[in-house]
Design a protein around this motif. Structure first.
Motif, PDB file in Angstrom:
ATOM      1  N   ALA A   1      23.182  36.843  43.636  1.00 51.70           N
ATOM      2  CA  ALA A   1      21.795  36.603  43.234  1.00 51.70           C
ATOM      3  C   ALA A   1      21.536  35.129  42.956  1.00 51.70           C
ATOM      4  N   MET A   2      22.561  34.417  42.509  1.00 44.72           N
ATOM      5  CA  MET A   2      22.436  32.984  42.225  1.00 44.72           C
ATOM      6  C   MET A   2      22.752  32.119  43.446  1.00 44.72           C
ATOM      7  N   GLY A   3      23.112  32.767  44.561  1.00 43.08           N
ATOM      8  CA  GLY A   3      23.466  32.011  45.757  1.00 43.08           C
ATOM      9  C   GLY A   3      24.780  31.268  45.619  1.00 43.08           C
ATOM     10  N   ARG A   4      25.696  31.809  44.819  1.00 43.34           N
ATOM     11  CA  ARG A   4      26.984  31.158  44.549  1.00 43.34           C
ATOM     12  C   ARG A   4      28.096  31.916  45.246  1.00 43.34           C
ATOM     13  N   ASP A   5      28.686  31.321  46.262  1.00 48.46           N
ATOM     14  CA  ASP A   5      29.804  31.980  46.930  1.00 48.46           C
ATOM     15  C   ASP A   5      31.149  31.577  46.337  1.00 48.46           C
ATOM     16  N   ASP A   6      31.130  30.729  45.302  1.00 51.57           N
ATOM     17  CA  ASP A   6      32.371  30.315  44.636  1.00 51.57           C
ATOM     18  C   ASP A   6      32.644  31.128  43.374  1.00 51.57           C
ATOM     19  N   LEU A   7      31.806  32.107  43.094  1.00 52.48           N
ATOM     20  CA  LEU A   7      31.925  32.933  41.891  1.00 52.48           C
ATOM     21  C   LEU A   7      31.900  34.409  42.251  1.00 52.48           C
ATOM     22  N   GLY A   8      32.250  35.246  41.289  1.00 52.82           N
ATOM     23  CA  GLY A   8      32.003  36.677  41.423  1.00 52.82           C
ATOM     24  C   GLY A   8      33.178  37.525  41.848  1.00 52.82           C
ATOM     25  N   THR A   9      34.156  36.931  42.517  1.00 54.93           N
ATOM     26  CA  THR A   9      35.344  37.669  42.927  1.00 54.93           C
ATOM     27  C   THR A   9      36.553  36.762  42.754  1.00 54.93           C
ATOM     28  N   ILE A  10      37.727  37.369  42.794  1.00 57.76           N
ATOM     29  CA  ILE A  10      38.970  36.597  42.707  1.00 57.76           C
ATOM     30  C   ILE A  10      39.497  36.423  44.125  1.00 57.76           C
ATOM     31  N   ALA A  11      39.506  35.187  44.598  1.00 55.94           N
ATOM     32  CA  ALA A  11      39.982  34.897  45.945  1.00 55.94           C
ATOM     33  C   ALA A  11      40.318  33.415  46.061  1.00 55.94           C
ATOM     34  N   LYS A  12      41.153  33.085  47.007  1.00 60.07           N
ATOM     35  CA  LYS A  12      41.528  31.698  47.265  1.00 60.07           C
ATOM     36  C   LYS A  12      40.268  30.878  47.542  1.00 60.07           C
ATOM     37  N   GLY A  13      40.192  29.707  46.882  1.00 61.61           N
ATOM     38  CA  GLY A  13      39.068  28.811  47.084  1.00 61.61           C
ATOM     39  C   GLY A  13      37.906  29.046  46.128  1.00 61.61           C
TER      40      GLY A  13
ATOM     41  N   ALA B   1      38.333  29.737  39.224  1.00 64.35           N
ATOM     42  CA  ALA B   1      39.262  30.623  38.514  1.00 64.35           C
ATOM     43  C   ALA B   1      38.812  30.878  37.082  1.00 64.35           C
ATOM     44  N   ASP B   2      37.516  30.952  36.848  1.00 64.14           N
ATOM     45  CA  ASP B   2      36.988  31.297  35.530  1.00 64.14           C
ATOM     46  C   ASP B   2      36.951  32.818  35.442  1.00 64.14           C
ATOM     47  N   MET B   3      37.586  33.370  34.405  1.00 63.41           N
ATOM     48  CA  MET B   3      37.595  34.826  34.279  1.00 63.41           C
ATOM     49  C   MET B   3      37.864  35.251  32.847  1.00 63.41           C
ATOM     50  N   VAL B   4      37.560  36.505  32.583  1.00 67.80           N
ATOM     51  CA  VAL B   4      37.849  37.133  31.302  1.00 67.80           C
ATOM     52  C   VAL B   4      38.875  38.223  31.575  1.00 67.80           C
ATOM     53  N   LEU B   5      40.008  38.159  30.878  1.00 64.85           N
ATOM     54  CA  LEU B   5      41.045  39.180  31.008  1.00 64.85           C
ATOM     55  C   LEU B   5      40.851  40.186  29.886  1.00 64.85           C
ATOM     56  N   LEU B   6      40.835  41.456  30.242  1.00 66.69           N
ATOM     57  CA  LEU B   6      40.587  42.521  29.278  1.00 66.69           C
ATOM     58  C   LEU B   6      41.891  43.191  28.862  1.00 66.69           C
ATOM     59  N   ASP B   7      41.896  43.797  27.671  1.00 61.56           N
ATOM     60  CA  ASP B   7      43.083  44.524  27.216  1.00 61.56           C
ATOM     61  C   ASP B   7      42.933  46.030  27.409  1.00 61.56           C
ATOM     62  N   ALA B   8      41.898  46.443  28.125  1.00 61.41           N
ATOM     63  CA  ALA B   8      41.661  47.857  28.394  1.00 61.41           C
ATOM     64  C   ALA B   8      40.950  47.984  29.741  1.00 61.41           C
ATOM     65  N   ASP B   9      41.094  49.117  30.371  1.00 62.13           N
ATOM     66  CA  ASP B   9      40.565  49.350  31.714  1.00 62.13           C
ATOM     67  C   ASP B   9      39.041  49.545  31.676  1.00 62.13           C
TER      68      ASP B   9
END
Length: 102
Positions: free
Chosen positions: A48-60, A63-71
């Motif tokens: 929605a923001m036109g950002r292809d560098d965000l939103g998924t975990i992939a090479k390139g 690497a901003d992310m939140v790690l959770l302690d529960a599923d």
């Protein structure tokens, strides 16, 4: 139709930050699955923001992310269980971040 997570934060009674978890609970009550809600806050938001560098975990990608302690797929409420935050390659403890603003 892609749905993007968002809040009405700034209105009386809707706080920035915690408001997203209430919105996610309401999305679940409305019939969205935890996976659909997670996607609404990640990949759909990036698109929605036109950002292809965000939103998924992939090479390139960033690497901003939140790690959770529960599923989060087992219970949408688990999206609020942050164990670590990674921003620009720096790992943060959520409790230390909260303490730093008190």
């Amino acid at each position: 139709i892609p749905i993007v997570m968002g809040t009405d934060a700034g209105n009386i009674g809707t706080l920035h930050g915690p408001g997203v978890f209430r919105e996610m609970a309401l999305m679940h009550e409305a019939g969205m699955t935890p996976l659909e809600i997670l996607r609404s806050a990640t990949v759909n938001g990036a698109k929605a923001m036109g950002r292809d560098d965000l939103g998924t975990i992939a090479k390139g990608k960033r690497a901003d992310m939140v790690l959770l302690d529960a599923d989060p797929l087992a219970d949408v409420g688990n999206l609020s269980h942050a164990e670590r935050v990674i921003k620009a390659g720096v790992v943060y403890d959520p409790e230390a971040l909260i303490d730093s603003i008190r």
